[in-house]
Design an enzyme around this catalytic site. Structure first.
Site, PDB file in Angstrom:
ATOM      1  N   GLY A 127       0.828  -1.202   0.000  1.00 40.44           N
ATOM      2  CA  GLY A 127       0.000   0.000   0.000  1.00 40.44           C
ATOM      3  C   GLY A 127       0.860   1.247   0.000  1.00 40.44           C
ATOM      4  CD  GLN A 141       3.198   6.106   2.399  1.00 43.85           C
ATOM      5  OE1 GLN A 141       2.239   5.547   1.869  1.00 43.85           O
ATOM      6  NE2 GLN A 141       4.166   5.437   2.990  1.00 43.85           N
ATOM      7  CB  CYS A 200       4.857   2.573   7.097  1.00 42.82           C
ATOM      8  SG  CYS A 200       4.379   4.066   6.208  1.00 42.82           S
ATOM      9  CG  LEU A 201       6.570   1.275   1.113  1.00 46.87           C
ATOM     10  CD1 LEU A 201       5.853   1.499  -0.207  1.00 46.87           C
ATOM     11  CD2 LEU A 201       7.834   0.480   0.911  1.00 46.87           C
ATOM     12  CG  HIS A 256      -0.928   1.598   7.080  1.00 46.08           C
ATOM     13  ND1 HIS A 256       0.024   1.189   7.999  1.00 46.08           N
ATOM     14  CD2 HIS A 256      -0.261   2.367   6.182  1.00 46.08           C
ATOM     15  CE1 HIS A 256       1.201   1.731   7.670  1.00 46.08           C
ATOM     16  NE2 HIS A 256       1.052   2.431   6.557  1.00 46.08           N
ATOM     17  CD  GLU A 257      -1.287   2.610   2.498  1.00 51.13           C
ATOM     18  OE1 GLU A 257      -0.848   3.766   2.369  1.00 51.13           O
ATOM     19  OE2 GLU A 257      -0.566   1.651   2.850  1.00 51.13           O
ATOM     20  CG  HIS A 287      -0.044   7.186   5.071  1.00 46.41           C
ATOM     21  ND1 HIS A 287       1.097   7.649   5.693  1.00 46.41           N
ATOM     22  CD2 HIS A 287       0.156   5.862   4.872  1.00 46.41           C
ATOM     23  CE1 HIS A 287       1.941   6.630   5.863  1.00 46.41           C
ATOM     24  NE2 HIS A 287       1.388   5.531   5.375  1.00 46.41           N
TER      25      HIS A 287
HETATM   26  C1  QAP Z   1       0.915  -0.777   4.892  1.00 45.62           C
HETATM   27  O1  QAP Z   1       3.091  -0.973   4.015  1.00 45.62           O
HETATM   28  C2  QAP Z   1       0.700  -2.068   5.640  1.00 45.62           C
HETATM   29  O2  QAP Z   1       9.822  -1.451   6.381  1.00 45.62           O
HETATM   30  C3  QAP Z   1       1.735  -0.896   3.645  1.00 45.62           C
HETATM   31  O3  QAP Z   1      11.806  -1.949   4.653  1.00 45.62           O
HETATM   32  C4  QAP Z   1       1.760  -2.936   5.915  1.00 45.62           C
HETATM   33  O4  QAP Z   1       3.700  -1.852   2.055  1.00 45.62           O
HETATM   34  C5  QAP Z   1      -0.548  -2.397   6.077  1.00 45.62           C
HETATM   35  C6  QAP Z   1       7.847  -2.003   3.356  1.00 45.62           C
HETATM   36  C7  QAP Z   1       1.537  -4.115   6.613  1.00 45.62           C
HETATM   37  C8  QAP Z   1      -0.755  -3.580   6.767  1.00 45.62           C
HETATM   38  C9  QAP Z   1       0.260  -4.454   7.022  1.00 45.62           C
HETATM   39  C10 QAP Z   1       8.183  -1.727   4.671  1.00 45.62           C
HETATM   40  C11 QAP Z   1       8.871  -2.261   2.466  1.00 45.62           C
HETATM   41  C12 QAP Z   1       6.453  -1.998   2.904  1.00 45.62           C
HETATM   42  C13 QAP Z   1       9.505  -1.726   5.088  1.00 45.62           C
HETATM   43  C14 QAP Z   1       4.027  -1.491   3.162  1.00 45.62           C
HETATM   44  C15 QAP Z   1      10.528  -1.983   4.176  1.00 45.62           C
HETATM   45  C16 QAP Z   1      10.203  -2.258   2.871  1.00 45.62           C
HETATM   46  C17 QAP Z   1       5.410  -1.541   3.654  1.00 45.62           C
HETATM   47 CO    CO Z   2       2.307   3.664   5.396  1.00 47.68          CO
END
Ligand code: QAP
Ligand code: CO
Length: 167
Positions: free
Chosen positions: A46, A51, A92-93, A134-135, A138
């Site tokens: 997501g 972001q 989270c990215l 989560h999104e 943001h």
């Molecule tokens: C939100 O997050 C989410 O730390 C989206 O080093 C995540 O895509 C909602 C990511 C999990 C629910 C469950 C994170 C990539 C990606 C990192 C993501 C990283 C590389 C996060």
């Molecule tokens: Co995020």
């Protein structure tokens, strides 16, 4: 298509409230597609426009294993369905390298526009419900680290600030 640079916590630009999108233009569709490409490359499930430093109400996500079910949601509105709550390990990215468990409503009603400016409505549950919440956080300048204790959040902030200084 270009990969977009992603803002990282504690960047204040992640704290801005995103404005609604008045008209779904080609520029919005191009941004959404570039966001999807950036998200897939990470890899992530997501990404919100804020972001990538665009404070508008646009999110993209894809929770499928095969990464072939992209979803683009514009001006999304959420309402919890029922009282059930669920926990997921969230990342989270914009907070790279950190994952923590967050509890949220298990089901949410989603109302939004798609990339063709058509209204879409559905009930999300499981990982999709968590990811959409989560999104959408943001879009209100909120990050998953805001659900953690101050101690945990400050530890993450200090580690990321150190990384930013060193790169
Ligand atoms: C939100 O997050 C989410 O730390 C989206 O080093 C995540 O895509 C909602 C990511 C999990 C629910 C469950 C994170 C990539 C990606 C990192 C993501 C990283 C590389 C996060
Ligand atoms: Co995020």
């Amino acid at each position: 298509m270009p990969l977009l640079p992603i803002l990282e916590f504690p960047d204040r630009r992640l704290r801005v409230k995103a404005r609604p999108i008045a008209e779904v233009t080609d520029a919005i569709r191009t941004l959404a597609n570039n966001m999807l490409e950036t998200m897939y490359a990470a890899p992530g499930i997501g990404l919100a426009a804020i972001q990538v430093n665009q404070p508008i109400q646009l999110i993209v996500l894809d929770i499928s294993e095969e990464k072939n079910q992209p979803m683009i949601l514009i001006n999304p509105k959420l309402a919890p369905v029922g009282d059930e709550r669920s926990c997921y390990d969230e990342g989270c990215l914009s907070v790279p390298g950190f994952y923590e468990t967050v509890e949220r409503p298990a089901k949410v009603q989603v109302e939004a526009l798609n990339e063709h400016a058509e209204p879409v409505g559905f009930v999300a549950e499981g990982l999709l419900a968590t990811c959409i919440q989560h999104e959408c956080d943001h879009l209100n300048g909120k990050l998953f680290v805001d659900y953690l204790t101050t101690l945990k959040r400050e530890r993450i902030r200090k580690k990321l600030e150190k990384q930013h200084r060193e790169s």
